[in-house]
Design an enzyme around this catalytic site. Sequence first.
Site, PDB file in Angstrom:
ATOM      1  N   SER A  69      -4.892  -0.322  -4.129  1.00 62.10           N
ATOM      2  CA  SER A  69      -4.360  -1.054  -5.385  1.00 62.10           C
ATOM      3  C   SER A  69      -2.906  -1.146  -5.140  1.00 62.10           C
ATOM      4  O   SER A  69      -2.329  -2.179  -6.107  1.00 62.10           O
ATOM      5  CB  SER A  69      -4.575   0.087  -6.561  1.00 62.10           C
ATOM      6  OG  SER A  69      -3.571   1.240  -6.135  1.00 62.10           O
ATOM      7  N   LYS A 137       2.139   3.552  -8.408  1.00 60.37           N
ATOM      8  CA  LYS A 137       2.196   2.122  -8.811  1.00 60.37           C
ATOM      9  C   LYS A 137       3.621   1.650  -8.882  1.00 60.37           C
ATOM     10  O   LYS A 137       4.526   2.516  -8.676  1.00 60.37           O
ATOM     11  CB  LYS A 137       1.632   2.158 -10.355  1.00 60.37           C
ATOM     12  CG  LYS A 137       0.117   2.761 -10.335  1.00 60.37           C
ATOM     13  CD  LYS A 137      -0.842   1.930  -9.869  1.00 60.37           C
ATOM     14  CE  LYS A 137      -2.288   2.482 -10.228  1.00 60.37           C
ATOM     15  NZ  LYS A 137      -3.188   1.592  -9.271  1.00 60.37           N
TER      16      LYS A 137
END
Length: 249
Positions: A69, A137
């Site tokens: 990701s 993230k």
Amino acid sequence: MAPSTATRARPRPVARRARRSKGRHRRLKQRNPLLSLLIEMSTVTVLALVITVVLRLFVAEAFYVPSESMYDTLTTNDRILAEKISYMHRDVDRGDIIVFKDPANWLNEAQTEPGPFRRVGEFVGILPRSGEGHLVKRVIGVGGDKVICCDRSGRITVNGIPLDEREYLLKDAKPSELPFSVVVPPGHLWVMGDNRAESADSRAHMGGPGGGFVPVENVVGRACCVIWPSDRMTMLRPPETFKKPGLKK
């Protein structure tokens, strides 16, 4: 003469006792080096473990990256170091890559429980955390920010300022296929993965509990560097676009 004879005789047994005592001390000293070494080694080991645990809890902690990701800033099975000192004297800022606890069951797949030896290794910090219950993230918006995707040029804007994300997005990748417009609540963060097409980040959880926002209290630390494998070792610094004047509201 009897008294003087008795007087001369007294020191003899005392001297013998002293000689015997010295002999016993010498024998005891000869028996103890191995025991002393074991005690010293045990003490050093315990102190080292205590220092390692303190460092893990308050200074830095290692983690595995479990997915693509954040590709290609980070890739699967990269080992990263999440440092905790920065957030002792400043707030989480835009552009930071953070490791945080799952805020609202974002990781809905079954998690495998590590074995007891792995748990001990992770707790004392000699093994990196395998990522269960944690995500990594990039912070795009902080409390009070208005984050919109996208403007007429296809760019994400924060408080009306467009971000130039070419520094960390894949070539020709769109900032987001999903349009959104959010205002980040105080004490929360809006986060996105660098591999936008493959990241189930804040956008994917807007309709769930918490609205896709991450509570600041869930942040474990700032990912400051890749420490393994050796050919990917690098420092992780906030991109220049987040330093634009006027970005802060």
